[in-house]
Design an enzyme around this catalytic site. Structure first.
Site, mmCIF file in Angstrom:
data_model
loop_
_atom_site.group_PDB
_atom_site.id
_atom_site.type_symbol
_atom_site.label_atom_id
_atom_site.label_comp_id
_atom_site.label_asym_id
_atom_site.label_seq_id
_atom_site.Cartn_x
_atom_site.Cartn_y
_atom_site.Cartn_z
ATOM 1 N N SER B 116 -15.336 -19.977 34.972
ATOM 2 C CA SER B 116 -15.931 -21.316 34.215
ATOM 3 C C SER B 116 -16.225 -22.184 35.357
ATOM 4 O O SER B 116 -17.117 -22.975 35.215
ATOM 5 C CB SER B 116 -15.188 -21.525 33.035
ATOM 6 O OG SER B 116 -15.334 -20.778 32.274
ATOM 7 N N THR B 169 -14.951 -26.478 33.038
ATOM 8 C CA THR B 169 -16.275 -26.653 32.583
ATOM 9 C C THR B 169 -16.620 -28.260 32.521
ATOM 10 O O THR B 169 -17.586 -28.688 33.089
ATOM 11 C CB THR B 169 -16.723 -26.060 31.222
ATOM 12 O OG1 THR B 169 -16.234 -24.710 31.294
ATOM 13 C CG2 THR B 169 -18.171 -26.345 30.783
ATOM 14 N N GLU B 295 -18.643 -29.002 24.941
ATOM 15 C CA GLU B 295 -18.328 -27.572 25.023
ATOM 16 C C GLU B 295 -17.304 -26.999 23.958
ATOM 17 O O GLU B 295 -16.192 -27.451 23.641
ATOM 18 C CB GLU B 295 -17.555 -27.364 26.401
ATOM 19 C CG GLU B 295 -17.068 -26.010 26.941
ATOM 20 C CD GLU B 295 -15.891 -25.907 27.709
ATOM 21 O OE1 GLU B 295 -15.842 -24.974 28.446
ATOM 22 O OE2 GLU B 295 -15.057 -26.876 27.950
ATOM 23 N N ASP B 300 -13.817 -18.990 24.617
ATOM 24 C CA ASP B 300 -13.593 -17.933 25.845
ATOM 25 C C ASP B 300 -12.015 -17.547 25.775
ATOM 26 O O ASP B 300 -11.530 -16.409 25.918
ATOM 27 C CB ASP B 300 -13.618 -18.698 27.053
ATOM 28 C CG ASP B 300 -13.044 -18.455 28.299
ATOM 29 O OD1 ASP B 300 -13.646 -17.447 28.684
ATOM 30 O OD2 ASP B 300 -12.205 -18.677 28.820
ATOM 31 N N HIS B 351 -20.820 -17.814 30.607
ATOM 32 C CA HIS B 351 -20.687 -16.358 30.914
ATOM 33 C C HIS B 351 -20.206 -15.572 29.697
ATOM 34 O O HIS B 351 -19.868 -16.625 28.805
ATOM 35 C CB HIS B 351 -19.655 -15.879 31.894
ATOM 36 C CG HIS B 351 -18.394 -16.851 31.697
ATOM 37 N ND1 HIS B 351 -17.353 -16.438 30.731
ATOM 38 C CD2 HIS B 351 -18.002 -18.162 32.130
ATOM 39 C CE1 HIS B 351 -16.519 -17.178 30.544
ATOM 40 N NE2 HIS B 351 -16.735 -18.419 31.559
#
Lengths: 478, 478
Positions: B116, B169, B295, B300, B351
């Site tokens: 990240s 991030t 975010e 994740d 991703h």
């Protein structure tokens, strides 16, 4: 009603009666059957402007498959510049003007995830149906397809695939049966009822008198109806502007792209070559334009096998997309002397197959193993089986995977069971860092790529049965 | 150079010298530091029209995650109408006007698949770097970020996340360190150097004198610099138009959405609530407009754990996207009395994580198991561990998964090892038909969804370091 499909043991009498009634109704409405008069009169609502639609379907593809094609192309272009050169790759799909996404689930209480029959039925007809259906509804009634609509309106039409010609995806555009397994019926409907100008695919068996239960010589009938019959890639060179029936394998599908390339005696044309040839014929077949379906059909099969040979298959399909995108040009006409033309190209998978994952419990991948695999794992297993000694086996393995460092123990294991070279946990999958979550289809939404006339329609999210209306509009039929 | 980050044991002296030289050069160029004068003068090249950019990042998302969110939303809306009601779902992402795709690989010879840090660095700065980097180049030199560009030009700025505030991030938008582990440095840069107006995230520890090696009281310093300090969702209600530092957990990330909902005592706000609150404050902070990063950071983490609790997390993120899309409205201005406004919303994952596959060697899925899982598998394992008897364990299992038909043997196994409820082969994954190909990140291209001013830029295929230019242009800075 003389134009009807042959009988089939797979269909019960009761079901069949319903189906025939439905087919009769549709035939009565003029939706099926010959449409030469419509073609001559030109009924697409345009004044002299040709309209074409090329629909390309990577069977079993997905966003991840597209990524994989991009990475493999970059690696093959220049391994030493990889991965920085990924950004230099321009795939066929990258030529799209609009990108959307599509849900693929069928209308089937029994299962959430579609098969290719239900998926192609939804796309071809604008109506979801049950899995296994070939453009019939839940009552077995035929549903008119976009290809039939186009043909009725005077467009030339074509079906190009690397699978059996009578396989589910192409079949759903030009045939109507209750079960995709009725391939003999599908062949019959193709030749006797459809008005498709160009057929190119695999498997002659369903068309040959010797191999059909009803003894019908469909190849002969096709010739009588004006089709040029082809069996090899070189036959393509002598094609004129007449109709085409190209059946490039004795039985079954085309060989996979990697196996074709490894086999000097293979005479099957590649998908981009067939796409070019089909366009040439279709251009000459109608002043109005054409509808062409192109299917990279074996991406799906390699996905089921969890075989990295899926990637060259995906790349070959993308080259066919490139042919279509090239042809669509800049929208101002193709400069082919045939006058102004609007071409819509839509590329969309019918569903994903294999649950492909780029990475395998690691932050690295090794693309050399994917690039160096020069046979399908299935065929490699068979070659390993034939190896006369462990050193011959090691040499075959190295020739087709680049792997030369297996331990004695690993080689002995492989000698004892050559099928260990196949499947999800094969040495190539493990070393490359490719994972697969399923041996079946999966439910992930697939991307839609569109370029040309009415391409904007395909942006945003769609159901698979929404596709039909966008294709219809591009042909001026809505 | 008084405004500098604190020292860190993780960074070697040599590296540090290089890094500081780089930071000094950037600070000297005016790219870092306070920009009140710029904000007052208004330098975005517009004449009175406000411009906003809201970038939403589902950390670890993908096309398959989006599909899963769509299916779960439909199932939750009306299980009896599922799956036919999937077509009625309108997700936040469906409001996009343009859809594109993005490559995510880093510039890192050591690994192909990004973390990240490298991903956010590329998106925030327009320059790919190595994995673990937080907006520094390969020589450790800071690279100016889109947030810093915006702030310098007079825009208000905000960072909202469900992870630690100092996680990779958000950090890559407003801090510069050589290793994402330098979270103490990141906290220091946030408070002492950045001009970020709104921070909302987790983990107070890196800001508290008692828990910092250097004893700095960053919360006190933030208050001195005009920040309102918040610790709970209810604190959000009393916020005025001053700057905000909201740290909603003692240490670590927010609880997962499912665990938050299961815990009456949890005081953490949801991502959509924070997004609304941040927009309110940012609107008031600058006449020019704002840049906001949102975010959904724990998608994740659930992906790494191969836990179906990822799906509610993805849905919560989509609700935040919906807030942003609602705010962007129809492009004619928000009707908030602040005059005409152009807002660009971009949603893009950094991703994929987990190699999520919808289907597991079968053509069916059972969404009831996903919908009924009301705790993360990690927390469920801990509750099962605490169960006092096998029947208590069975009851806990049923409460949180709906599963009431495990055999005596299976229950005994689970009692012996409650951690068996977790991971790729957990009973919920197996029964639901969810597969996972990796416990790490994967390389698949991620979709980009964009709506509003300059949205067209984000159609087509992009590298992750292309994002920056599109965001810059939307702010009138290019």
């Amino acid at each position: 009603m003389s134009q009807t499909q042959d009988s089939s043991a797979e269909t019960s009498t009761t079901k069949r009666r319903t189906f025939m009634a439905g087919l009769g109704a549709l035939a009565g409405s003029g939706a099926l059957g010959q449409t030469t008069s419509a073609r001559e009169s030109g009924s697409n609502g345009t004044t002299g402007r040709r309209r074409n639609v090329i629909l390309t379907i990577p069977d079993g593809g997905s966003r991840t498959h597209d990524t994989a094609a991009r990475y493999l192309r970059a690696y093959e272009n220049d391994a030493s510049a990889f991965p920085a050169n990924i950004e230099d790759v321009e795939l066929g799909i990258d030529r799209a003007e609009y990108v959307g996404s599509m849900s693929t689930y069928p209308d089937d209480p029994e299962q959430l995830i579609t098969d290719s029959g239900a998926a192609a039925t939804a796309m071809a007809t604008g109506q979801k149906s049950y899995t296994g259906a070939i453009s019939v509804d839940h009552d077995g009634r035929p549903i008119e397809t976009i290809l039939e609509r186009a043909s009725d309106a005077g467009y030339a039409t074509g079906l190009v695939t690397t699978t059996q010609m009578t396989h589910a995806t192409p079949a759903a555009f030009a045939a109507h049966v209750e079960d995709r397994g009725q391939q003999a019926d599908i062949a019959c409907q193709y030749v006797r009822q459809s008005d498709v100008d160009v057929f190119m695919g695999g498997d002659r068996s369903h068309f040959r008198a010797e191999e059909r239960d009803d003894g019908a010589d469909l190849i002969g009938e096709a010739r009588d109806r004006g089709y040029q019959y082809l069996e090899t890639a070189s036959d393509l060179e002598s094609v004129d502007d007449g109709k085409v029936l190209g059946l490039f394998s004795e039985t079954g599908h085309f060989e996979y792209a990697v196996d074709r390339q490894a086999d000097d005696e293979n005479t099957q044309p590649g998908l981009p070559t067939m796409t070019e040839a089909a366009i040439d014929v279709l251009e000459a077949r109608s002043e109005q334009g054409f509808f062409l379906l192109v299917e990279g059909g074996r991406i799906d099969h390699a996905g089921h096998a969890n075989d990295p040979a899926m990637l060259p298959e995906q790349l070959e399909h993308d080259e066919a997309v490139e042919v279509a995108m090239d042809y669509a040009g800049d929208g101002s006409g193709q400069g082919n002397g045939r006058g102004p033309t609007d071409t819509l190209v839509v590329n969309v998978a019918d569903h994903e197959t294999g649950g492909l994952v780029l990475g395998r419990d690691s932050y690295d991948m090794n693309w050399e193993y994917i690039a160096e695999q020069s046979l399908t794992q299935e065929r490699l297993a068979s070659e390993l089986e034939d190896a006369s000694s462990q050193s011959a086996l090691a040499s075959t393995l190295e020739d087709h995977t680049g792997i030369d460092d297996l331990s004695e123990d690993d080689l002995a294991e492989l000698e004892a069971d050559p099928s260990a070279i196949e499947g999800r946990d094969s040495v190539v999958n493990r070393r490359a860092g490719l994972a697969w979550g399923s041996d079946a289809h999966t439910a992930t939404d697939v991307p839609i790529y569109a370029k040309g006339d009415n391409a904007a329609y395909f942006g945003g999210h769609h159901e698979n049965d929404d596709l039909f209306a966008g294709l219809e509009a591009a042909l001026g039929l809505r």
